[in-house]
Design a protein around this motif. Structure first.
Motif, PDB file in Angstrom:
ATOM      1  N   GLY A   1       0.788  -1.509  -0.059  1.00  0.00           N
ATOM      2  CA  GLY A   1      -0.023  -0.001   0.170  1.00  0.00           C
ATOM      3  C   GLY A   1       0.779   1.273   0.240  1.00  0.00           C
ATOM      4  N   THR A   2       2.053   1.207  -0.062  1.00  0.00           N
ATOM      5  CA  THR A   2       3.062   2.210   0.287  1.00  0.00           C
ATOM      6  C   THR A   2       2.682   3.180  -1.197  1.00  0.00           C
ATOM      7  N   TYR A   3       2.667   4.186  -0.907  1.00  0.00           N
ATOM      8  CA  TYR A   3       2.618   4.911  -2.330  1.00  0.00           C
ATOM      9  C   TYR A   3       3.076   6.682  -1.917  1.00  0.00           C
ATOM     10  N   GLN A   4       4.263   6.692  -1.964  1.00  0.00           N
ATOM     11  CA  GLN A   4       5.018   7.809  -1.493  1.00  0.00           C
ATOM     12  C   GLN A   4       5.892   8.853  -2.278  1.00  0.00           C
ATOM     13  N   LYS A   5       6.030   9.968  -2.290  1.00  0.00           N
ATOM     14  CA  LYS A   5       6.902  10.579  -3.211  1.00  0.00           C
ATOM     15  C   LYS A   5       7.565  11.658  -2.228  1.00  0.00           C
ATOM     16  N   ASP A   6       8.769  11.858  -2.510  1.00  0.00           N
ATOM     17  CA  ASP A   6       9.688  12.993  -1.745  1.00  0.00           C
ATOM     18  C   ASP A   6      10.448  13.750  -2.816  1.00  0.00           C
ATOM     19  N   TYR A   7      11.028  14.722  -2.172  1.00  0.00           N
ATOM     20  CA  TYR A   7      12.045  15.611  -2.937  1.00  0.00           C
ATOM     21  C   TYR A   7      13.042  15.906  -2.046  1.00  0.00           C
ATOM     22  N   ARG A   8      14.443  15.761  -2.313  1.00  0.00           N
ATOM     23  CA  ARG A   8      15.501  16.058  -1.459  1.00  0.00           C
ATOM     24  C   ARG A   8      16.593  16.937  -2.042  1.00  0.00           C
ATOM     25  N   CYS A   9      17.098  17.504  -1.178  1.00  0.00           N
ATOM     26  CA  CYS A   9      18.392  18.328  -1.535  1.00  0.00           C
ATOM     27  C   CYS A   9      19.666  18.214  -0.692  1.00  0.00           C
ATOM     28  N   ASN A  10      20.571  17.872  -1.038  1.00  0.00           N
ATOM     29  CA  ASN A  10      21.773  17.486  -0.256  1.00  0.00           C
ATOM     30  C   ASN A  10      22.929  18.648  -0.973  1.00  0.00           C
ATOM     31  N   MET A  11      23.345  19.575   0.174  1.00  0.00           N
ATOM     32  CA  MET A  11      24.469  20.271  -0.429  1.00  0.00           C
ATOM     33  C   MET A  11      25.540  20.396   0.490  1.00  0.00           C
ATOM     34  N   ARG A  12      26.828  20.530   0.166  1.00  0.00           N
ATOM     35  CA  ARG A  12      27.825  20.528   0.880  1.00  0.00           C
ATOM     36  C   ARG A  12      28.985  21.178   0.436  1.00  0.00           C
ATOM     37  N   LEU A  13      29.746  22.097   1.248  1.00  0.00           N
ATOM     38  CA  LEU A  13      30.973  22.703   0.952  1.00  0.00           C
ATOM     39  C   LEU A  13      32.025  22.055   1.563  1.00  0.00           C
ATOM     40  N   SER A  14      33.067  21.892   0.740  1.00  0.00           N
ATOM     41  CA  SER A  14      34.551  21.165   1.125  1.00  0.00           C
ATOM     42  C   SER A  14      35.505  22.166   0.843  1.00  0.00           C
ATOM     43  N   VAL A  15      36.399  22.046   1.911  1.00  0.00           N
ATOM     44  CA  VAL A  15      37.578  22.884   1.960  1.00  0.00           C
ATOM     45  C   VAL A  15      38.819  21.997   2.202  1.00  0.00           C
ATOM     46  N   ASN A  16      39.599  21.984   1.024  1.00  0.00           N
ATOM     47  CA  ASN A  16      40.826  21.087   1.219  1.00  0.00           C
ATOM     48  C   ASN A  16      42.191  21.957   1.103  1.00  0.00           C
ATOM     49  N   CYS A  17      43.046  21.720   1.847  1.00  0.00           N
ATOM     50  CA  CYS A  17      44.221  22.598   2.135  1.00  0.00           C
ATOM     51  C   CYS A  17      45.550  21.663   2.137  1.00  0.00           C
ATOM     52  N   ILE A  18      46.677  22.168   1.612  1.00  0.00           N
ATOM     53  CA  ILE A  18      47.863  21.804   1.476  1.00  0.00           C
ATOM     54  C   ILE A  18      48.867  22.725   2.117  1.00  0.00           C
ATOM     55  N   ALA A  19      49.446  22.320   3.093  1.00  0.00           N
ATOM     56  CA  ALA A  19      50.456  23.302   3.686  1.00  0.00           C
ATOM     57  C   ALA A  19      51.949  22.456   3.235  1.00  0.00           C
ATOM     58  N   SER A  20      52.754  23.461   2.910  1.00  0.00           N
ATOM     59  CA  SER A  20      54.113  22.849   2.587  1.00  0.00           C
ATOM     60  C   SER A  20      55.055  23.860   2.908  1.00  0.00           C
ATOM     61  N   ASP A  21      56.306  23.125   3.470  1.00  0.00           N
ATOM     62  CA  ASP A  21      57.360  24.131   3.908  1.00  0.00           C
ATOM     63  C   ASP A  21      58.481  23.926   3.043  1.00  0.00           C
ATOM     64  N   GLY A  22      58.345  23.427   1.886  1.00  0.00           N
ATOM     65  CA  GLY A  22      59.417  23.136   0.839  1.00  0.00           C
ATOM     66  C   GLY A  22      59.941  21.788   1.106  1.00  0.00           C
ATOM     67  N   VAL A  23      59.945  21.090   2.110  1.00  0.00           N
ATOM     68  CA  VAL A  23      60.497  19.918   2.288  1.00  0.00           C
ATOM     69  C   VAL A  23      59.177  18.809   2.307  1.00  0.00           C
ATOM     70  N   SER A  24      58.458  18.943   3.319  1.00  0.00           N
ATOM     71  CA  SER A  24      57.175  18.025   3.309  1.00  0.00           C
ATOM     72  C   SER A  24      55.722  18.765   3.035  1.00  0.00           C
ATOM     73  N   MET A  25      54.826  17.951   3.016  1.00  0.00           N
ATOM     74  CA  MET A  25      53.561  18.466   2.701  1.00  0.00           C
ATOM     75  C   MET A  25      52.524  17.887   3.633  1.00  0.00           C
ATOM     76  N   HIS A  26      51.388  18.535   3.769  1.00  0.00           N
ATOM     77  CA  HIS A  26      50.603  17.855   4.537  1.00  0.00           C
ATOM     78  C   HIS A  26      48.955  18.382   4.129  1.00  0.00           C
ATOM     79  N   SER A  27      47.906  17.611   4.141  1.00  0.00           N
ATOM     80  CA  SER A  27      46.546  17.857   3.389  1.00  0.00           C
ATOM     81  C   SER A  27      45.623  17.829   4.670  1.00  0.00           C
ATOM     82  N   ILE A  28      44.805  18.641   4.863  1.00  0.00           N
ATOM     83  CA  ILE A  28      43.577  18.405   5.725  1.00  0.00           C
ATOM     84  C   ILE A  28      42.320  18.882   4.959  1.00  0.00           C
ATOM     85  N   GLY A  29      41.224  18.291   5.215  1.00  0.00           N
ATOM     86  CA  GLY A  29      39.885  18.639   4.479  1.00  0.00           C
ATOM     87  C   GLY A  29      39.066  18.809   5.481  1.00  0.00           C
ATOM     88  N   LYS A  30      37.914  19.425   5.152  1.00  0.00           N
ATOM     89  CA  LYS A  30      36.698  19.498   6.229  1.00  0.00           C
ATOM     90  C   LYS A  30      35.642  19.809   5.264  1.00  0.00           C
TER      91      LYS A  30
END
Lengths: 469, 441
Positions: free
Chosen positions: A163-192
């Motif tokens: 008997g199920t008779y169902q409609k729906d509308y969905r919106c999923n939105m997400r912002l991502s920020v990914n940064c790489i830091a480097s001192d010329g020798v090594s690198m490190h990345s973080i994202g959120k």
């Protein structure tokens, strides 16, 4: 929702009758159409925009212990009828079940997007520009900043022989920020990431620049941090995305996909103590506009708040229609799928520990030595053994009740059976983080959350040598 | 709409060059549990990716239907997105007429066998694995998949290519239990032909893996000589393989930037990317941009010879494309075809020789979480065995193996001779690494 109007109730009934014609106990049609869009900005320049139109349907028939399913991209009425007929040929019985009268349930709207896009994408680009600029100018060692904005719009229509008779509308939105830091020798990345089950309106109340700057500064901090020295120690896991511990260590093992087959360490434990007395946890798909919230699940069941753990006692599993019969357990409104390309099954929505009585400061002050996991990354679990892992993206040592030096590359491992029993302090600062959870039915948005907690002892991995002190 | 009509419509809308990448895949999946067919799933999925140059910018869109309204919307979205792009990288569509390597496309015979035969195979696998040892209590995963796929690339510069692929996969996962402790072991086999599925080999492997890990203990934290078994070495190199991609180089996300021609790993490391690899089920003559593929040593005796390139990343670095431009969703990301390491001469026993106390890692988990590809570091949940006095000793679990990808491949003391017979995707033999940090109790 005009998109699906060509399937009238009469036609829906006809398709289901065909599906049940060989003795199926249950038949269901899931239809969807919508789009996924992704905007990417690299060092302040719009570097990629992609658009994907998604449309298709899945039909399934359950007879006894067998589920047969078909997924197809062309969901015209004729095609659905043909697919139902071919699928029904999987069985060789005669019709035993009638289709119940269709009822569209009145559903409380928990996700109510109002501004899913701007007409010329200017608002989307502005958001990325703000985040990029803030991250790029946060520190001279930030050498790369990639920001993304993803938007998934999905119309669904599900009808079934119950008997199920169902409609729906969905919106999923997400912002991502990914940064790489480097001192010329090594690198490190973080994202959120920061996301909700609504549109651009969510960022009216988020300081995007502060958010992006925070990610950049974490990357710099971790670039210069010493590698974590591994061993067993108390671990304080921060609020927000720290809740990934509950997600991995426990709740994957409460999903019916594992429990119904006896492939979870939490099988047969309803009513038993599985966590320390101070632990309370829920899976709540009804949090207003939250990233993991859904008005109805992909079987058309309205979502609800399910108490999973109450004062340390296991109260509920996460159960879909099919497994409800196998497990003799109520349906919990958790049946989810990435798209029609996957078979739907029990999954999480927003899963989190409830607040406890300690303050953040008390938890730190009461810890003589250990790891403070400020920002967590992802993880994984094998529900059958309960063995799990997750990564600490930003960590600090705790020494003599104080947060001291930063440490990088810590990974936490343990067994779901033990770790929940070892939670000995819970804070009062509940918040949630926004992830994508990948499992049998694809990749779906889920919130993980918790107040700050302390686990009295865990195995911490790291590449550091010698002592941390 | 037909492909030609779509191309014409795109050109009419002002797109100067346009390319279609269509993928059709038909999958049939069977799962057996407790002697019953638990699930049968038949999928027919179609997707069309369109890209085109508009005002010299490349726009990307895709859809799953050839309805005119859907195509129109996709093309309009593509054109709109080109107006928003501000990055300056130049992209192009390939249109040269070239001789591609001749590849014989062998197609799977799976569809010639009735479903009932495949269900019977799964039921036998489940029953015989359960019978093999009383400590095996459940077969949680007993699954058969057959895949038939077709890729078509058509563009306005005259390219019109088709590539077919097909294979069958069986996965078997067993739950073992002893004294209340559990362990899960998996085995899988990928074949072109259904009749090549080796039932006995699968059962033997899953039983061995499930039982040998039962009762695993913990290990003391410290630095040990570590043998990464063939599957773990493969998982690790695969997880870090994007470091060799021109995309990572362009985005400044790899420590290999600027190191072409330099020695980056030990001299004993040679990594080969072989699109025509005889034993692979996926052989390709051209990449997803229609550029011809070629066999190449990505690392030769420790020296990095250059990134995988697509048309775009090659142009960015003013180099020649390498035929590694493969689709990842809507994007084209340079990635390997069949990547393998040249094997060494040592059997697994010989790798153990002379190790007084060490660790054999047979499984790692959380590869999406426990590594920072940009930094080159990994910290992974692992299980395996102690090595004592040159021999495999007691099972251990829930420890973390940590290291740096570059240091690791500079410290490989011995390379195993156990490169798999069939190379699909990535294949690395067992590696003995001088010292890696192990965190446990």
């Amino acid at each position: 929702m005009k998109e699906f109007d060509f399937i009238t109730k009469e036609k829906a009934l006809e398709i289901l009758e065909i599906a049940l014609s060989t003795g199926g106990d249950f038949a269901e049609v899931f239809m969807e159409n919508g789009s996924s869009e992704a905007f990417e900005m690299t060092l302040g320049k719009v570097s990629q925009i992609s658009y994907r139109n998604v449309s298709g349907a899945a039909i399934r028939i359950i007879k006894g212990n067998t589920e047969v399913n078909t997924s197809l991209t062309d969901y015209s009425y004729e095609n659905l009828k043909n697919a139902a007929k071919v699928l029904a040929e999987s069985f060789d019985g005669v019709k035993t079940t009638d289709v119940l009268e269709f009822v569209s349930k009145e559903v409380e709207t928990v996700c109510n997007p109002t501004r899913v896009s701007s007409s010329d994408a200017s608002e989307e680009i502005l958001l990325l520009t703000k985040a990029s600029s803030a991250a790029m100018s946060a520190h001279e060692e930030i050498k790369q900043v990639i920001c993304g904005l993803t938007r998934k719009l999905q119309n669904i229509f599900v009808f079934a022989s119950d008997g199920t008779y169902q409609k729906d509308y969905r919106c999923n939105m997400r912002l991502s920020v990914n940064c790489i830091a480097s001192d010329g020798v090594s690198m490190h990345s973080i994202g959120k990431t920061s996301g909700k089950a609504i549109g651009l309106e969510q960022y009216d109340t988020v300081d995007v620049e502060e958010f992006a700057r925070g990610v950049a500064l974490d990357a710099v901090e971790m670039l210069h941090a010493d590698p974590m020295v591994g061993g067993e120690m108390p671990v304080v896991i921060n609020n927000g995305f720290g809740g990934v511990i509950l997600h991995e260590a426990c709740v994957h093992g409460l999903e019916a996909t594992s429990v119904a087959k006896g492939m979870s360490v939490f099988c047969g434990k309803l009513g038993e103590k599985i966590a320390s007395d101070i632990v309370n946890a829920v899976d709540d798909g009804t949090n207003l506009n939250a990233w993991g919230s859904i008005n109805v699940d992909d079987e058309g069941t309205p979502s609800k708040c399910n108490v999973l753990i109450e004062n340390g006692i296991l109260k509920s599993y996460l159960v879909d229609k099919r497994n409800s019969k196998v497990m003799n357990h109520p349906i919990t409104g958790n049946s989810r799928r990435e798209s029609y390309k996957y078979q739907t099954t029990s999954r999480m929505t927003n899963t989190y520990f409830l607040n406890g009585k300690s303050t953040f400061d008390e938890i730190i002050a009461n810890t003589k030595y250990g790891l403070f996991a400020k920002e967590m990354g992802g993880g994984s679990v094998n529900p059958a053994t309960g063995e799990f892992n997750f990564a600490v993206n930003v960590g600090y040592l705790i020494e003599d009740g104080k947060i001291t030096k930063p440490v990088k590359g810590a990974t936490l491992v343990g067994s779901g059976r033990d770790v929940l029993l070892r939670i000995d302090m819970i804070g009062d600062n509940l918040s949630c983080g926004h992830g994508m959870c990948g499992s049998m039915s694809g990749s779906i948005p889920t919130n993980v959350g918790q107040p700050t907690i302390r686990v009295s002892s865990m195995t911490v991995g790291g590449s550091g040598k010698g002592g941390n002190k | 709409m037909t492909y030609q009509e779509i191309i014409n419509l795109g050109l009419k809308k002002g797109i100067s060059e346009i390319e279609l990448y269509a993928k059709t895949s038909t999958d049939k999946t069977l799962k057996v549990f407790n002697g019953n067919l638990e699930s049968y799933n038949a999928k027919e999925i179609y997707s069309l990716s369109i890209r085109g140059l508009y005002n010299d910018k490349m726009g990307y869109a895709s859809c799953e239907s050839l309805d005119e309204s859907v195509i129109n919307e996709a093309l309009d979205k593509l054109i709109t997105s080109c107006g928003l792009l501000t990055s300056t990288e130049v992209e192009e569509i390939f249109g040269e007429i070239v001789e591609y390597e001749k590849i014989e496309e062998a197609l799977s015979d799976a569809s010639e066998y009735p479903l009932s035969e495949k269900i019977d195979l799964l039921k036998t696998l489940e029953a015989e694995t359960l019978k093999a040892d009383p400590r095996i209590v459940k077969i949680g995963y007993c699954q058969y998949v057959e895949t038939l796929g077709k890729v078509e690339i058509i563009n306005s510069k005259g390219i019109n290519l088709v590539r077919n692929y097909s294979y069958v996969v069986v996965v078997l996962g067993a739950l073992g239990m002893q004294d209340g402790l559990t362990n899960v072991g998996y085995a899988h086999q990928i074949e072109l032909s259904f009749k090549d599925i080796n039932k006995d080999k699968l059962i033997k492997e899953v039983v061995e893996k499930t039982l040998s890990g039962l009762g695993a203990g913990s290990v003391a934290t410290g630095e040990y000589p570590v043998i990464l078994d063939q599957e773990v070495a493969t998982d690790l190199v695969q997880a870090f393989s994007s470091l060799f991609s021109g995309y990572a180089a362009m985005k400044n996300m790899t420590m290999l930037n600027g190191k072409k021609g330099e020695k980056v790993f030990g001299e004993n490391i040679t990594l080969v990317d072989d699109p025509f690899c005889e034993s692979s089920l996926i052989k390709v003559a051209f990449d997803d941009e229609a550029y011809p593929c070629k066999k190449r040593n990505v690392v030769e005796n420790g020296v990095f010879t250059g990134f995988y390139h697509s048309l775009k990343t090659a142009k960015y670095f003013n180099e020649t494309p390498t035929g590694n431009g493969f689709r990842n969703g809507n994007q084209v990301i340079p990635s390997p075809t069949n990547l393998y390491m040249l094997p060494g001469e040592y059997s697994q026993e010989q790798l153990f020789d002379g190790i007084k106390e060490g660790i054999l890692v047979t499984d790692v988990a959380g590869l999406h979480a426990g590594l920072n590809v940009v930094a080159g570091t990994f910290n992974l949940q692992s299980s395996g065995y102690m090595i004592r006095d040159g021999k495999k000793a007691e099972p251990i679990t829930l420890f973390v193996v940590s290291g740096n990808f570059f240091d690791m491949l500079n410290n490989v003391e011995k390379i195993g001779n156990d490169l798999p017979e069939k190379i699909n995707d990535v294949a690395i033999p067992s590696l003995l690494v001088k010292g890696l940090m192990i965190s446990g109790k």
